[in-house]
Design a protein around this motif. Structure first.
Motif, PDB file in Angstrom:
ATOM      1  N   TYR A  57      -4.182   4.491  -5.977  1.00 56.89           N
ATOM      2  CA  TYR A  57      -5.029   5.590  -5.539  1.00 56.89           C
ATOM      3  C   TYR A  57      -4.265   6.499  -4.580  1.00 56.89           C
ATOM      4  N   PRO A  58      -3.306   7.284  -5.086  1.00 52.99           N
ATOM      5  CA  PRO A  58      -2.480   8.100  -4.201  1.00 52.99           C
ATOM      6  C   PRO A  58      -3.242   9.278  -3.617  1.00 52.99           C
ATOM      7  N   PRO A  59      -2.802   9.789  -2.462  1.00 51.19           N
ATOM      8  CA  PRO A  59      -3.464  10.943  -1.857  1.00 51.19           C
ATOM      9  C   PRO A  59      -3.428  12.155  -2.781  1.00 51.19           C
ATOM     10  N   GLY A  60      -4.431  12.986  -2.639  1.00 54.00           N
ATOM     11  CA  GLY A  60      -4.476  14.220  -3.404  1.00 54.00           C
ATOM     12  C   GLY A  60      -4.934  14.049  -4.828  1.00 54.00           C
ATOM     13  N   GLY A  61      -5.419  12.882  -5.184  1.00 56.44           N
ATOM     14  CA  GLY A  61      -5.891  12.691  -6.551  1.00 56.44           C
ATOM     15  C   GLY A  61      -5.499  11.356  -7.081  1.00 56.44           C
ATOM     16  N   GLU A  80      -3.041   9.392  10.715  1.00 51.25           N
ATOM     17  CA  GLU A  80      -3.265  10.659  11.419  1.00 51.25           C
ATOM     18  C   GLU A  80      -4.741  10.840  11.743  1.00 51.25           C
ATOM     19  N   TRP A  81      -5.615  10.576  10.778  1.00 49.87           N
ATOM     20  CA  TRP A  81      -7.051  10.718  11.016  1.00 49.87           C
ATOM     21  C   TRP A  81      -7.547   9.677  12.022  1.00 49.87           C
ATOM     22  N   TYR A  82      -7.053   8.454  11.884  1.00 51.52           N
ATOM     23  CA  TYR A  82      -7.426   7.360  12.791  1.00 51.52           C
ATOM     24  C   TYR A  82      -7.127   7.746  14.236  1.00 51.52           C
ATOM     25  N   ASP A  83      -5.934   8.296  14.467  1.00 54.54           N
ATOM     26  CA  ASP A  83      -5.548   8.703  15.817  1.00 54.54           C
ATOM     27  C   ASP A  83      -6.367   9.907  16.276  1.00 54.54           C
ATOM     28  N   GLN A  84      -6.575  10.851  15.386  1.00 52.70           N
ATOM     29  CA  GLN A  84      -7.332  12.049  15.745  1.00 52.70           C
ATOM     30  C   GLN A  84      -8.766  11.706  16.149  1.00 52.70           C
ATOM     31  N   LEU A  85      -9.349  10.718  15.470  1.00 53.93           N
ATOM     32  CA  LEU A  85     -10.718  10.285  15.770  1.00 53.93           C
ATOM     33  C   LEU A  85     -10.780   9.271  16.907  1.00 53.93           C
ATOM     34  N   ASN A  86      -9.596   8.831  17.379  1.00 49.48           N
ATOM     35  CA  ASN A  86      -9.513   7.827  18.446  1.00 49.48           C
ATOM     36  C   ASN A  86     -10.245   6.543  18.056  1.00 49.48           C
ATOM     37  N   LEU A  87     -10.104   6.157  16.784  1.00 47.44           N
ATOM     38  CA  LEU A  87     -10.827   4.985  16.305  1.00 47.44           C
ATOM     39  C   LEU A  87     -10.302   3.693  16.919  1.00 47.44           C
ATOM     40  N   GLY A  88      -9.045   3.705  17.344  1.00 44.98           N
ATOM     41  CA  GLY A  88      -8.506   2.505  17.971  1.00 44.98           C
ATOM     42  C   GLY A  88      -9.291   2.076  19.192  1.00 44.98           C
ATOM     43  N   GLN A  89      -9.961   3.040  19.841  1.00 46.11           N
ATOM     44  CA  GLN A  89     -10.767   2.739  21.022  1.00 46.11           C
ATOM     45  C   GLN A  89     -12.243   2.548  20.696  1.00 46.11           C
ATOM     46  N   VAL A 128       0.841  -1.190   0.000  1.00 44.15           N
ATOM     47  CA  VAL A 128       0.000   0.000   0.000  1.00 44.15           C
ATOM     48  C   VAL A 128       0.877   1.242   0.000  1.00 44.15           C
ATOM     49  N   GLY A 129       0.318   2.380  -0.372  1.00 42.30           N
ATOM     50  CA  GLY A 129       1.094   3.611  -0.491  1.00 42.30           C
ATOM     51  C   GLY A 129       1.401   4.228   0.861  1.00 42.30           C
ATOM     52  N   THR A 130       2.639   4.618   1.082  1.00 40.96           N
ATOM     53  CA  THR A 130       3.025   5.181   2.367  1.00 40.96           C
ATOM     54  C   THR A 130       2.368   6.537   2.607  1.00 40.96           C
ATOM     55  N   ARG A 131       2.139   7.303   1.538  1.00 45.44           N
ATOM     56  CA  ARG A 131       1.508   8.613   1.738  1.00 45.44           C
ATOM     57  C   ARG A 131       0.084   8.446   2.241  1.00 45.44           C
ATOM     58  N   ARG A 132      -0.671   7.555   1.628  1.00 41.83           N
ATOM     59  CA  ARG A 132      -2.040   7.288   2.092  1.00 41.83           C
ATOM     60  C   ARG A 132      -2.017   6.752   3.509  1.00 41.83           C
ATOM     61  N   PHE A 138       8.784   0.620  -0.410  1.00 43.28           N
ATOM     62  CA  PHE A 138       8.342   0.115  -1.708  1.00 43.28           C
ATOM     63  C   PHE A 138       8.031   1.324  -2.576  1.00 43.28           C
ATOM     64  N   ASP A 139       7.763   1.086  -3.825  1.00 42.60           N
ATOM     65  CA  ASP A 139       7.559   2.160  -4.788  1.00 42.60           C
ATOM     66  C   ASP A 139       6.137   2.689  -4.696  1.00 42.60           C
ATOM     67  N   ASP A 140       5.979   3.931  -4.243  1.00 45.60           N
ATOM     68  CA  ASP A 140       4.648   4.514  -4.151  1.00 45.60           C
ATOM     69  C   ASP A 140       3.955   4.600  -5.502  1.00 45.60           C
ATOM     70  N   ASN A 141       4.724   4.632  -6.580  1.00 46.79           N
ATOM     71  CA  ASN A 141       4.104   4.766  -7.898  1.00 46.79           C
ATOM     72  C   ASN A 141       3.267   3.557  -8.277  1.00 46.79           C
ATOM     73  N   THR A 142       3.464   2.439  -7.566  1.00 50.21           N
ATOM     74  CA  THR A 142       2.665   1.250  -7.860  1.00 50.21           C
ATOM     75  C   THR A 142       1.320   1.295  -7.169  1.00 50.21           C
ATOM     76  N   TYR A 143       1.105   2.270  -6.298  1.00 47.72           N
ATOM     77  CA  TYR A 143      -0.148   2.370  -5.548  1.00 47.72           C
ATOM     78  C   TYR A 143      -1.183   3.099  -6.396  1.00 47.72           C
TER      79      TYR A 143
END
Length: 293
Positions: A280-284, A243-252, A233-237, A273-278
């Motif tokens: 659906y990259p972030p931002g488009g 970040e969102w998962y932690d902000q929403l406290n979804l782990g709990q 999977v893409g590291t940027r995504r 790994f190569d992000d170009n193989t992912y």
């Protein structure tokens, strides 16, 4: 658990409709949550950048859509964004019937890949071109088995949006199909699949398909993706979702069925790994990718 007939249908047709994927007693709450999200996306002056909203642009059978029509929104890719997130979006993943069906096709260990939404515009029909979710010349050489990941739409209202040429994922495109690729022209053996509220449509990435939704209809669909845990999977995504998962406290907050999807996804953190193989990259999307479904 899928039956042998259901698995055979998926492998042979490249699509499979599963009834009652959303329990009827949850449907109204899901609709309400979805509507709150749609209104927030529509109200944001910069929804394309903030929520990766999908705009009509030139993707319609209207010859010359106006500037305002081209700004019509028909989807958003970031349902985990704290502005948009509703508990119902992950509650849907806390669904033994759903996860069991995915495991039948992908294997026991799954990771999150995308939580997206598709809906009908207000003023203009969107009428997308014929495409495969990948390269035009790609097709399955292993009997229609999913290529590491699987996407599916789940309807909250009755819809007739998905146009498909069944079985096209297992062969090269015909001469006619190659000619109409990237257009909305009719093609031999095309079908329109009808989804009733709560039904889910699984689709192979290489099946030839397109989407259409009239402005007079009320399409509201989840468009989710999961992958096998050995599929990079893409590291940027990953960083964005974490970040969102932690902000929403979804782990709990997540249940025992849905939480492993996120934990498996985040387990990729630190790997290279190569992000170009992912796909659906972030931002488009990657320069050689087109908006889909």
């Amino acid at each position: 658990m899928l039956t042998e007939d259901q698995k055979r249908t998926y492998y042979e047709d490249g699509v499979l409709v599963i009834k009652d994927m959303i329990p009827s007693e949850k449907l109204l709450n899901y609709r309400d949550a979805y509507e709150r999200m749609v209104e927030k996306v529509r109200a944001h002056p910069n929804a394309k950048e903030e929520y990766n909203a999908r705009l009509i642009g030139g993707k319609t059978n209207t010859e010359s859509p106006t500037e305002e029509e081209q700004k019509e929104i028909w989807g958003a890719d970031w349902l985990l964004h704290p502005d948009l997130y509703e508990p119902e979006f992950t509650d849907y993943l806390e669904n033994e019937k759903l996860i069991s069906a995915l495991q039948c096709l992908l294997g026991p260990d799954l990771e999150l890949y995308g939580l997206k939404a598709l809906w009908s515009p207000v003023n203009i029909t969107y009428d997308l071109y014929w495409h495969r979710d990948g390269k035009q010349d790609s097709y399955s050489t292993d009997g229609g088995i999913p290529p590491g990941w699987l996407q599916w739409n789940t309807a909250l209202y009755r819809e007739e949006s998905f146009h498909v040429v069944k079985g096209s994922h297992r062969r090269p495109l015909s001469e006619e199909e190659s000619t109409i690729y990237g257009t909305t022209k009719p093609v031999a053996n095309q079908e329109v699949l009808v989804l009733e509220p709560g039904e889910a449509l699984f689709m192979h990435q290489a099946v030839l398909h397109r989407g259409k939704a009239l402005s007079t209809s009320k399409r509201r669909a989840f468009h989710y993706i999961v992958a096998r845990t050995d599929f990079a999977v893409g590291t940027r995504r990953l960083r964005q979702f974490k970040e969102w998962y932690d902000q929403l406290n979804l782990g709990q907050k997540l249940g025992p069925i849905s939480k492993p999807l996120f934990e498996n996804f985040f387990a990729w953190e630190g790997r290279t790994f190569d992000d170009n193989t992912y796909p659906y990259p972030p931002g488009g999307r990657s320069p050689d990718k087109k908006e889909q479904n």
